[in-house]
Design a protein around this motif. Structure first.
Motif, PDB file in Angstrom:
ATOM      1  N   ASP A  52       0.838  -1.203   0.000  1.00 36.54           N
ATOM      2  CA  ASP A  52       0.000   0.000   0.000  1.00 36.54           C
ATOM      3  C   ASP A  52       0.869   1.246   0.000  1.00 36.54           C
ATOM      4  O   ASP A  52       2.101   1.154  -0.057  1.00 36.54           O
ATOM      5  CB  ASP A  52      -0.998  -0.016   1.179  1.00 36.54           C
ATOM      6  CG  ASP A  52      -0.292  -0.116   2.529  1.00 36.54           C
ATOM      7  OD1 ASP A  52       0.847   0.369   2.641  1.00 36.54           O
ATOM      8  OD2 ASP A  52      -0.883  -0.682   3.468  1.00 36.54           O
ATOM      9  N   ILE A  53       0.239   2.401   0.091  1.00 33.61           N
ATOM     10  CA  ILE A  53       0.984   3.664  -0.033  1.00 33.61           C
ATOM     11  C   ILE A  53       1.904   3.900   1.168  1.00 33.61           C
ATOM     12  O   ILE A  53       2.853   4.681   1.095  1.00 33.61           O
ATOM     13  CB  ILE A  53      -0.004   4.845  -0.241  1.00 33.61           C
ATOM     14  CG1 ILE A  53       0.714   6.020  -0.935  1.00 33.61           C
ATOM     15  CG2 ILE A  53      -0.656   5.267   1.066  1.00 33.61           C
ATOM     16  CD1 ILE A  53      -0.236   7.077  -1.469  1.00 33.61           C
ATOM     17  N   THR A  68       0.124   7.896 -13.243  1.00 31.38           N
ATOM     18  CA  THR A  68      -1.322   8.030 -13.007  1.00 31.38           C
ATOM     19  C   THR A  68      -1.838   9.311 -13.665  1.00 31.38           C
ATOM     20  O   THR A  68      -2.911   9.317 -14.285  1.00 31.38           O
ATOM     21  CB  THR A  68      -1.613   8.025 -11.488  1.00 31.38           C
ATOM     22  OG1 THR A  68      -1.180   6.775 -10.955  1.00 31.38           O
ATOM     23  CG2 THR A  68      -3.093   8.208 -11.203  1.00 31.38           C
ATOM     24  N   GLN A  88      -7.314   5.531  -4.444  1.00 31.28           N
ATOM     25  CA  GLN A  88      -6.257   4.639  -3.938  1.00 31.28           C
ATOM     26  C   GLN A  88      -6.638   4.268  -2.512  1.00 31.28           C
ATOM     27  O   GLN A  88      -6.826   5.133  -1.669  1.00 31.28           O
ATOM     28  CB  GLN A  88      -4.911   5.383  -4.007  1.00 31.28           C
ATOM     29  CG  GLN A  88      -3.676   4.519  -3.795  1.00 31.28           C
ATOM     30  CD  GLN A  88      -3.434   4.263  -2.323  1.00 31.28           C
ATOM     31  OE1 GLN A  88      -3.443   5.185  -1.519  1.00 31.28           O
ATOM     32  NE2 GLN A  88      -3.225   3.010  -1.981  1.00 31.28           N
ATOM     33  N   ASN A  90      -6.201   1.918   1.127  1.00 38.64           N
ATOM     34  CA  ASN A  90      -5.179   1.261   1.952  1.00 38.64           C
ATOM     35  C   ASN A  90      -5.797   0.436   3.072  1.00 38.64           C
ATOM     36  O   ASN A  90      -6.440   0.991   3.968  1.00 38.64           O
ATOM     37  CB  ASN A  90      -4.239   2.320   2.542  1.00 38.64           C
ATOM     38  CG  ASN A  90      -3.552   3.093   1.433  1.00 38.64           C
ATOM     39  OD1 ASN A  90      -2.647   2.588   0.788  1.00 38.64           O
ATOM     40  ND2 ASN A  90      -4.025   4.300   1.165  1.00 38.64           N
ATOM     41  N   GLN A  96      -9.690  -1.745   0.422  1.00 39.63           N
ATOM     42  CA  GLN A  96      -8.679  -2.392  -0.424  1.00 39.63           C
ATOM     43  C   GLN A  96      -8.959  -3.896  -0.505  1.00 39.63           C
ATOM     44  O   GLN A  96      -9.221  -4.544   0.518  1.00 39.63           O
ATOM     45  CB  GLN A  96      -7.269  -2.157   0.158  1.00 39.63           C
ATOM     46  CG  GLN A  96      -6.153  -2.684  -0.742  1.00 39.63           C
ATOM     47  CD  GLN A  96      -4.754  -2.360  -0.202  1.00 39.63           C
ATOM     48  OE1 GLN A  96      -4.603  -1.876   0.924  1.00 39.63           O
ATOM     49  NE2 GLN A  96      -3.740  -2.633  -1.004  1.00 39.63           N
ATOM     50  N   LEU A 101      -0.004  -2.160  -3.994  1.00 34.44           N
ATOM     51  CA  LEU A 101      -0.389  -0.758  -4.226  1.00 34.44           C
ATOM     52  C   LEU A 101      -0.899  -0.530  -5.651  1.00 34.44           C
ATOM     53  O   LEU A 101      -0.271  -0.955  -6.624  1.00 34.44           O
ATOM     54  CB  LEU A 101       0.832   0.144  -3.981  1.00 34.44           C
ATOM     55  CG  LEU A 101       0.639   1.628  -4.328  1.00 34.44           C
ATOM     56  CD1 LEU A 101      -0.425   2.265  -3.462  1.00 34.44           C
ATOM     57  CD2 LEU A 101       1.968   2.375  -4.196  1.00 34.44           C
ATOM     58  N   HIS A 102      -2.036   0.151  -5.773  1.00 37.69           N
ATOM     59  CA  HIS A 102      -2.558   0.497  -7.107  1.00 37.69           C
ATOM     60  C   HIS A 102      -3.344   1.787  -7.034  1.00 37.69           C
ATOM     61  O   HIS A 102      -3.958   2.097  -6.020  1.00 37.69           O
ATOM     62  CB  HIS A 102      -3.415  -0.626  -7.683  1.00 37.69           C
ATOM     63  CG  HIS A 102      -4.506  -1.103  -6.769  1.00 37.69           C
ATOM     64  ND1 HIS A 102      -4.277  -1.971  -5.725  1.00 37.69           N
ATOM     65  CD2 HIS A 102      -5.831  -0.827  -6.734  1.00 37.69           C
ATOM     66  CE1 HIS A 102      -5.409  -2.212  -5.101  1.00 37.69           C
ATOM     67  NE2 HIS A 102      -6.377  -1.526  -5.678  1.00 37.69           N
ATOM     68  N   PHE A 103      -3.302   2.503  -8.138  1.00 41.04           N
ATOM     69  CA  PHE A 103      -4.117   3.708  -8.312  1.00 41.04           C
ATOM     70  C   PHE A 103      -5.185   3.408  -9.361  1.00 41.04           C
ATOM     71  O   PHE A 103      -4.890   2.821 -10.399  1.00 41.04           O
ATOM     72  CB  PHE A 103      -3.256   4.897  -8.772  1.00 41.04           C
ATOM     73  CG  PHE A 103      -2.436   5.477  -7.647  1.00 41.04           C
ATOM     74  CD1 PHE A 103      -1.235   4.889  -7.274  1.00 41.04           C
ATOM     75  CD2 PHE A 103      -2.872   6.591  -6.949  1.00 41.04           C
ATOM     76  CE1 PHE A 103      -0.486   5.404  -6.219  1.00 41.04           C
ATOM     77  CE2 PHE A 103      -2.127   7.115  -5.894  1.00 41.04           C
ATOM     78  CZ  PHE A 103      -0.936   6.520  -5.530  1.00 41.04           C
TER      79      PHE A 103
END
Ligand code: AMP
Length: 142
Positions: A52-53, A68, A88, A90, A96, A101-103
């Motif tokens: 995650d971020i 992005t 996004q 988390n 989530q 991690l993904h946008f």
């Protein structure tokens, strides 16, 4: 929670699971969401193994954020939506579901419902057509 190599996006990165790829570079992969919330729903992930971020290097995050923005511009040109959502999430309580991690880049149209949970699987032919459409505009975006 530590990073789990068995998550579906890690498998896509290793080439062990299929994806409708829009663009790949040294640090990121951009591909179509399999259960899109709207036409053109695209995902951007770092190649770095970060759940995650909160766990990604600033170098990888910077790259993914720039990608992005490029994708948001390309999706905007390709689909002409009224709005473009970048999201996004988390950890599970935040929604989530895939722990790499993904946008999300999600085109939005006025008056349309804005669900943010599971939808139906999209038609593979449509996903490939949308990937091609976004690719065409990405070529011209720095
Ligand atoms: P999140 O809820 O932010 O973790 O979003 C995960 C996203 O991944 C959802 O929008 C799913 O539709 C999408 N997704 C799950 N599996 C795949 C897959 N194999 N290929 C592309 N997108 C996927």
């Amino acid at each position: 929670m530590s990073y789990d190599d068995d998550n579906i996006f890690a498998k896509i990165l290793r080439g062990e699971a299929p994806a409708y790829i829009v663009e790949e570079d040294a640090m990121s992969l951009t591909f179509m969401d399999l259960m899109p919330q709207s036409e053109g729903h695209t995902l951007i992930i770092p190649k770095e193994s970060a759940q995650d971020i909160l766990h990604v290097s600033s170098e990888a995050l910077g790259h993914v954020i720039r990608q992005t923005q490029r994708v948001a511009k390309a999706v905007d040109e390709a689909f002409h939506p009224d709005g473009v959502m970048v999201a996004q999430l988390n950890r599970a309580p935040a929604g989530q579901t895939v722990f790499h991690l993904h946008f999300h880049v999600i085109p939005r149209w006025s008056g349309e419902a804005m669900p943010f949970m599971a939808r139906d699987m999209a038609d593979p032919i449509v996903l490939e057509r949308h990937a091609e459409k976004i690719r065409k505009y990405l070529k011209n975006i720095d």
